[in-house]
Design an enzyme around this catalytic site. Sequence first.
Site, mmCIF file in Angstrom:
data_model
loop_
_atom_site.group_PDB
_atom_site.id
_atom_site.type_symbol
_atom_site.label_atom_id
_atom_site.label_comp_id
_atom_site.label_asym_id
_atom_site.label_seq_id
_atom_site.Cartn_x
_atom_site.Cartn_y
_atom_site.Cartn_z
ATOM 1 N N GLU A 114 -39.813 37.583 -30.665
ATOM 2 C CA GLU A 114 -39.489 38.817 -29.931
ATOM 3 C C GLU A 114 -39.856 40.081 -30.704
ATOM 4 O O GLU A 114 -40.130 41.120 -30.115
ATOM 5 C CB GLU A 114 -37.998 38.849 -29.569
ATOM 6 C CG GLU A 114 -37.611 37.864 -28.470
ATOM 7 C CD GLU A 114 -37.255 36.481 -29.002
ATOM 8 O OE1 GLU A 114 -37.518 36.203 -30.193
ATOM 9 O OE2 GLU A 114 -36.721 35.678 -28.223
ATOM 10 N N PHE A 127 -22.152 31.096 -25.624
ATOM 11 C CA PHE A 127 -23.432 30.678 -26.175
ATOM 12 C C PHE A 127 -24.459 31.799 -26.030
ATOM 13 O O PHE A 127 -24.620 32.361 -24.958
ATOM 14 C CB PHE A 127 -23.922 29.414 -25.453
ATOM 15 C CG PHE A 127 -25.278 28.960 -25.931
ATOM 16 C CD1 PHE A 127 -25.458 28.534 -27.238
ATOM 17 C CD2 PHE A 127 -26.377 28.991 -25.089
ATOM 18 C CE1 PHE A 127 -26.706 28.138 -27.692
ATOM 19 C CE2 PHE A 127 -27.632 28.600 -25.529
ATOM 20 C CZ PHE A 127 -27.796 28.169 -26.837
ATOM 21 N N GLN A 128 -25.144 32.100 -27.107
ATOM 22 C CA GLN A 128 -26.136 33.176 -27.167
ATOM 23 C C GLN A 128 -25.576 34.538 -26.757
ATOM 24 O O GLN A 128 -26.256 35.337 -26.134
ATOM 25 C CB GLN A 128 -27.388 32.816 -26.341
ATOM 26 C CG GLN A 128 -28.148 31.633 -26.962
ATOM 27 C CD GLN A 128 -29.544 31.443 -26.403
ATOM 28 O OE1 GLN A 128 -29.809 31.749 -25.249
ATOM 29 N NE2 GLN A 128 -30.437 30.924 -27.240
ATOM 30 N N LYS A 153 -26.088 38.126 -17.022
ATOM 31 C CA LYS A 153 -26.801 37.198 -16.135
ATOM 32 C C LYS A 153 -26.298 37.274 -14.694
ATOM 33 O O LYS A 153 -27.079 37.193 -13.744
ATOM 34 C CB LYS A 153 -26.652 35.767 -16.664
ATOM 35 C CG LYS A 153 -27.527 34.780 -15.902
ATOM 36 C CD LYS A 153 -27.554 33.410 -16.545
ATOM 37 C CE LYS A 153 -28.560 32.520 -15.814
ATOM 38 N NZ LYS A 153 -28.604 31.161 -16.395
ATOM 39 N N MET A 195 -47.607 47.194 -53.176
ATOM 40 C CA MET A 195 -46.835 48.416 -53.418
ATOM 41 C C MET A 195 -45.627 48.114 -54.301
ATOM 42 O O MET A 195 -45.266 48.920 -55.164
ATOM 43 C CB MET A 195 -46.405 49.039 -52.085
ATOM 44 C CG MET A 195 -45.850 50.443 -52.214
ATOM 45 S SD MET A 195 -47.005 51.591 -53.010
ATOM 46 C CE MET A 195 -47.842 52.290 -51.590
#
Lengths: 163, 574
Positions: B51, B113-114, B163, B482
């Site tokens: 993502e 969940f999630q 949802k 760097m």
Amino acid sequence: MRHIIAVLLENEAGALSRVVGLFSQRNFNIETLTVAPTEDPTLSRLTVTTSGSDRVIEQITKQLNKLIEVVKLVDLTEGEHIEREMMLIKLKATGQHRDEVKRTVDIFRGQIVDVTSSIYTVQLTGDQDKLSAFISAIGEAYVLETVRTGVSGIARGDKILSI
Amino acid sequence: MEMLSGAEMVIRSLQDQKIEYIYGYPGGSVLHIYDALAQQDQVKHILVRHEQAATHMADAYARASGKPGVVLVTSGPGATNAVTGIATAFMDSIPMVVLCGQVPSTLIGEDAFQETDMMGVSRPVVKHNFAIKHPSEIPSTIKKAFYIASSGRPGPVVIDIPKDMTTPTDKFEYNYPESVSLRSYSPATRGHSGQIKKAVELMLNARRPVILVGGGTVGGRASAEATELARTLNFPVTTTLMGLGGFPASDPQWLGWPGMHGTYEANTALHHSDLILSIGARFDDRVTNATEKFCPTAKIIHIDIDPSSISKTIAVDVPIVGPAKSVLLEMLALLAKSDKDIDADALTDWWSQINEWRKRHGGRYELNDANGLLKPQEVIEALYEITKGDAYICSDVGQHQMFAAQYYKFDKPNRWINSGGLGTMGFGFPAAMGVKLHYPDAEVVCVTGEGSFQMNLQELSTCSQYDIPVKIVCLNNQSLGMVRQWQDMNYESRHSQSYMKSLPDFHKLTSAYGHKAITVKTKEQLMPALEEAFALKDELVFLDIHIDPTEHVYPMLVPKASMRDMWLSKTERT
């Protein structure tokens, strides 16, 4: 210097957390914070007391204004204003000291709102200094519990914070 | 009135917003939305492999086009994986709308969940976020999100969609608003005329002026106006890292960029200036060095759309809150009708002083004639030559980013795409993908290092799926350059964890995904390899270019000092 900033905020879930989050995120300091809905149910009014240099206060007001849900704000300390805080305080009140506590409450124009044989619960309103002065006059040894609402403020005269 | 489910409303709103591409990854909480997505072909979806890459693709598209990018991710890990990309866009003021799934509203707060509190997680790194409380709110909330993301000082906006707000069988009236207004949000549309007048007077009287073009000039599409103003007044111009291309680098009035790895002449001119006109530059710590020593003799005019950027780190004399474009147009109009002529000779001394400063360092670097190791600077110069200076350069973060910014001369705005504020390693490759998708005929190059590239290399797979033929120029020094440079300078060359011990075989790696790689180890191989790579218009080519691992980026500001205090090489200090 100490500042009192009054904020009109959209009365929406999460709006308060944005204000509180902003202060911690940008390392600004909050001394007191009060918030409640206004007569317009879509708006909350929040009062925050903070301190910092002029540059910090300028950033605080600018960053608050940047929050999408902040509708309007004013730094009350820039003009004449009235500041109030309420305190509920439970005091030991036994023996000869019981009368002394009552007298001190009267001098500070507090009210005893609950009583037991050994305790007075006192309600006191005023600016922050007055509430602190009361506690030192009573003596910290007699204080069992305090709860303070934090500062609310409003401008004097015809200045109005509304939309 | 049309009746749609929440899921259908999400997709229809994107259609009505004329969104062509969205980037995302499906998951439980967004399955209804993905089902609605599958039943149309107007909004195209790019399935990334992580993502974070979706957010960088959307972000880079926004940087190149000026229009907001759109991301769709699921709840929990989908949303948290997007956070780095959201923060990247936030720091650089990039318009973006991120649609995040959420567990059903009935489960919120139960550690379902999630489930992640994405409103809370994203709050410090978004311009605003919304939680959907009823499906009928979806169209107006999406419209508000686009409005907020792309107006005023742009930024990312997150919409959290439980949802059960998208249930296919629950249909509601759909109505996409033409426009929205918010009583608590009204970004400035023009600057204060009195302030603009005051600024113009200061400009006409300046003897040692510098214009500081920032990201707000590029993002505010005001490069043409800034350029015209600079040429009208014959003022020297420096463009910040975010402002590169905001004024043409090939113009003799350009001094390079200021700050930590800026040019000697830009930093020195700023230090000695009597007037700085900042156009959408926010005086961040990588530009100013020690704020209390910053440009002691300069008066500062600061144009910015965001009042909180003004006098945040550096106190300014003439603040102007407004969009760069309209403020500059007003300044140009005032100059045109001013009765005081622009004194052409007034800046002669200043320019001759600046031209002296230009000779001091001049972007020099030493070639490795003895061991033949390529220098990163010559690679970027070759890249500039082969692309005729006209490519979109999407950079990762580190030494290669600084070299790309120093040695690729940008004449056009929106061509230099980098994570300037957050400094996100892993940004460059997905960013290049986002740009290439929208500008298939343009040369789009990811300049990266072997460290940054490995932070999002999984997107090689996405490039295969959608045929995204970006060119990847990897300056491979087998170390986090760097970090290593700072360790050399401040930690007696103790290279703690900055050495990449087991690099992959980039040929095998890229060919596993169906792409081509070319290795370059010598100067003789460099140009032919670039020619070969850029001739392959339809292929992703990974150029693994081995460079001198000991090279440092210079000039470099001396810490806690003023703008004129710089290291010019490993041994030479101002």
